[in-house]
Design a protein around this motif. Structure first.
Motif, PDB file in Angstrom:
ATOM      1  N   MET A 182      15.464  -6.867  -1.304  1.00  0.00           N
ATOM      2  CA  MET A 182      15.168  -8.273  -1.517  1.00  0.00           C
ATOM      3  C   MET A 182      16.045  -8.923  -2.586  1.00  0.00           C
ATOM      4  N   GLY A 183      16.701  -8.096  -3.413  1.00  0.00           N
ATOM      5  CA  GLY A 183      17.583  -8.631  -4.444  1.00  0.00           C
ATOM      6  C   GLY A 183      16.859  -9.219  -5.635  1.00  0.00           C
ATOM      7  N   TRP A 184      15.633  -8.770  -5.875  1.00  0.00           N
ATOM      8  CA  TRP A 184      14.856  -9.291  -6.997  1.00  0.00           C
ATOM      9  C   TRP A 184      15.177  -8.529  -8.285  1.00  0.00           C
ATOM     10  N   ALA A 185      15.118  -9.219  -9.410  1.00  0.00           N
ATOM     11  CA  ALA A 185      15.453  -8.598 -10.690  1.00  0.00           C
ATOM     12  C   ALA A 185      14.254  -8.433 -11.622  1.00  0.00           C
ATOM     13  N   PHE A 186      13.124  -9.046 -11.299  1.00  0.00           N
ATOM     14  CA  PHE A 186      11.998  -8.970 -12.227  1.00  0.00           C
ATOM     15  C   PHE A 186      11.403  -7.553 -12.270  1.00  0.00           C
ATOM     16  N   PRO A 187      10.751  -7.199 -13.367  1.00  0.00           N
ATOM     17  CA  PRO A 187      10.151  -5.858 -13.502  1.00  0.00           C
ATOM     18  C   PRO A 187       9.045  -5.647 -12.473  1.00  0.00           C
ATOM     19  N   TRP A 188       9.013  -4.430 -11.910  1.00  0.00           N
ATOM     20  CA  TRP A 188       8.021  -4.107 -10.876  1.00  0.00           C
ATOM     21  C   TRP A 188       7.566  -2.672 -11.096  1.00  0.00           C
ATOM     22  N   ALA A 215       0.831  -1.207   0.000  1.00  0.00           N
ATOM     23  CA  ALA A 215       0.000   0.000   0.000  1.00  0.00           C
ATOM     24  C   ALA A 215       0.863   1.254   0.000  1.00  0.00           C
ATOM     25  N   PRO A 216       0.338   2.374  -0.471  1.00  0.00           N
ATOM     26  CA  PRO A 216       1.110   3.620  -0.530  1.00  0.00           C
ATOM     27  C   PRO A 216       1.688   4.054   0.812  1.00  0.00           C
ATOM     28  N   GLU A 217       0.984   3.755   1.906  1.00  0.00           N
ATOM     29  CA  GLU A 217       1.458   4.189   3.223  1.00  0.00           C
ATOM     30  C   GLU A 217       2.474   3.223   3.838  1.00  0.00           C
ATOM     31  N   ASP A 218       2.664   2.053   3.243  1.00  0.00           N
ATOM     32  CA  ASP A 218       3.599   1.068   3.783  1.00  0.00           C
ATOM     33  C   ASP A 218       5.039   1.403   3.397  1.00  0.00           C
ATOM     34  N   GLU A 219       5.970   0.961   4.247  1.00  0.00           N
ATOM     35  CA  GLU A 219       7.388   1.151   3.950  1.00  0.00           C
ATOM     36  C   GLU A 219       8.016  -0.095   3.342  1.00  0.00           C
ATOM     37  N   VAL A 220       7.408  -1.242   3.592  1.00  0.00           N
ATOM     38  CA  VAL A 220       7.890  -2.505   3.015  1.00  0.00           C
ATOM     39  C   VAL A 220       6.699  -3.274   2.466  1.00  0.00           C
ATOM     40  N   GLY A 221       6.965  -4.190   1.544  1.00  0.00           N
ATOM     41  CA  GLY A 221       5.913  -4.998   0.967  1.00  0.00           C
ATOM     42  C   GLY A 221       5.478  -6.113   1.904  1.00  0.00           C
ATOM     43  N   CYS A 222       4.364  -6.722   1.590  1.00  0.00           N
ATOM     44  CA  CYS A 222       3.785  -7.812   2.370  1.00  0.00           C
ATOM     45  C   CYS A 222       4.760  -8.988   2.472  1.00  0.00           C
ATOM     46  N   ASP A 223       4.856  -9.607   3.658  1.00  0.00           N
ATOM     47  CA  ASP A 223       5.759 -10.742   3.813  1.00  0.00           C
ATOM     48  C   ASP A 223       5.269 -11.964   3.034  1.00  0.00           C
ATOM     49  N   GLY A 224       3.931 -12.174   2.991  1.00  0.00           N
ATOM     50  CA  GLY A 224       3.394 -13.285   2.212  1.00  0.00           C
ATOM     51  C   GLY A 224       3.639 -13.116   0.723  1.00  0.00           C
ATOM     52  N   CYS A 225       3.455 -11.894   0.228  1.00  0.00           N
ATOM     53  CA  CYS A 225       3.727 -11.626  -1.190  1.00  0.00           C
ATOM     54  C   CYS A 225       5.218 -11.736  -1.481  1.00  0.00           C
ATOM     55  N   SER A 226       6.036 -11.413  -0.483  1.00  0.00           N
ATOM     56  CA  SER A 226       7.481 -11.553  -0.648  1.00  0.00           C
ATOM     57  C   SER A 226       7.857 -13.024  -0.781  1.00  0.00           C
ATOM     58  N   PHE A 227       7.181 -13.879  -0.001  1.00  0.00           N
ATOM     59  CA  PHE A 227       7.380 -15.319  -0.126  1.00  0.00           C
ATOM     60  C   PHE A 227       6.977 -15.781  -1.525  1.00  0.00           C
ATOM     61  N   GLN A 228       5.870 -15.253  -2.017  1.00  0.00           N
ATOM     62  CA  GLN A 228       5.425 -15.587  -3.372  1.00  0.00           C
ATOM     63  C   GLN A 228       6.454 -15.136  -4.398  1.00  0.00           C
ATOM     64  N   ALA A 229       6.974 -13.917  -4.235  1.00  0.00           N
ATOM     65  CA  ALA A 229       7.970 -13.395  -5.173  1.00  0.00           C
ATOM     66  C   ALA A 229       9.250 -14.212  -5.135  1.00  0.00           C
ATOM     67  N   THR A 260      -0.472 -22.865  -5.909  1.00  0.00           N
ATOM     68  CA  THR A 260       0.114 -23.770  -6.900  1.00  0.00           C
ATOM     69  C   THR A 260       1.411 -23.219  -7.486  1.00  0.00           C
ATOM     70  N   MET A 261       1.662 -21.901  -7.334  1.00  0.00           N
ATOM     71  CA  MET A 261       2.889 -21.295  -7.857  1.00  0.00           C
ATOM     72  C   MET A 261       4.020 -21.281  -6.835  1.00  0.00           C
ATOM     73  N   LEU A 262       3.780 -21.790  -5.631  1.00  0.00           N
ATOM     74  CA  LEU A 262       4.784 -21.745  -4.574  1.00  0.00           C
ATOM     75  C   LEU A 262       5.653 -22.998  -4.612  1.00  0.00           C
ATOM     76  N   VAL A 263       6.790 -22.899  -5.272  1.00  0.00           N
ATOM     77  CA  VAL A 263       7.682 -24.050  -5.427  1.00  0.00           C
ATOM     78  C   VAL A 263       8.185 -24.539  -4.067  1.00  0.00           C
TER      79      VAL A 263
END
Length: 234
Positions: free
Chosen positions: A126-132, A77-91, A207-210
């Motif tokens: 997080m060290g992610w390289a995908f487009p965001w 969300a715009p007011e958050d400083e970090v992204g969701c931990d669950g979504c981070s697990f997904q990413a 199903t996408m969570l390896v």
């Protein structure tokens, strides 16, 4: 200990019986995926713009010249400083290389409502390289029902309206009546037209969570009692 200790012959017998069930489940999934490809589509007539590392881009630009686009709706969300931990697990479970998708006319991106500066800072951590991309200030998240605010649009999540969500037996699902929620959407580009072909939410993302798929084949399973953390905090 998870299972009973038996002889090798007994192990093979039990494993073959379970293998038959695994094959049946795989065949059923093959049929389901085939049916998915024949679902109807909706043409996107609304114009959307997003903020990216190289400036403002259009919806069509997100395809990066390819025919298909997969968007993971990352809760930030715009007011958050970090992204969701669950979504981070997904990413963390998304492909480390996107070249196999690209070779098959498919682009994968993340979209969040947080301003781009916050997105870029967290992405670097997080060290992610995908487009965001940031959809800050647009209707995009509301239109695809991953941000709910009934002052903007009627509440809907996982194809349920407000009353259905509030009456859900699982209290964890009731939070989706307001604010950010996760999801994944798929789009097809034909010439100058864009079509929405699929979206999945909640357990549909599992199903996408390896990581979970790998843990599922171990004796200890997913170990849900272990608190989920950002990968740099374990």
């Amino acid at each position: 200990m998870a299972g009973q200790v038996v002889s090798q012959d007994e192990f093979i017998k039990a494993r073959k019986e379970f293998l038959a069930k695994e094959k049946a489940a795989l065949r059923a999934n093959d049929e389901l995926v085939s049916e998915l490809r024949h679902l109807p589509m909706v043409k996107i007539d609304k114009e959307y713009t997003f903020d990216g590392p190289n400036g403002e881009v259009t919806f069509a630009d997100l395809f990066d010249g390819r025919k298909q686009l997969i968007i993971y709706h990352f809760m930030f969300a715009p007011e958050d400083e970090v992204g969701c931990d669950g979504c981070s697990f997904q990413a963390d479970n998304l492909p480390s290389s996107l070249s196999h998708l690209h070779a098959r006319e498919t682009t994968l991106v993340l979209v969040s409502r947080a301003p781009l500066a916050k997105v870029e800072k967290f992405k670097a951590r997080m060290g992610w390289a995908f487009p965001w991309y940031s959809s800050f200030g647009t209707d995009f998240n509301y239109d695809f029902h991953v941000t709910n605010d009934e002052t903007v649009t009627p509440v809907q999540y996982n194809y349920k309206g407000k009353d259905e969500i509030l009456n859900d037996k699982n209290p964890l699902n009731r939070v989706h009546v307001k604010g950010e929620s996760p999801g994944m959407s798929v789009f097809l580009r034909e010439g100058g037209d864009i079509f929405h072909t699929y979206s999945t939410f909640a357990r549909g993302l599992d199903t996408m969570l390896v990581t979970n798929r790998l843990l599922d084949i171990t004796p200890l399973g997913r170990q849900d009692e272990v608190d989920l953390k950002y990968h740099d905090e374990y």
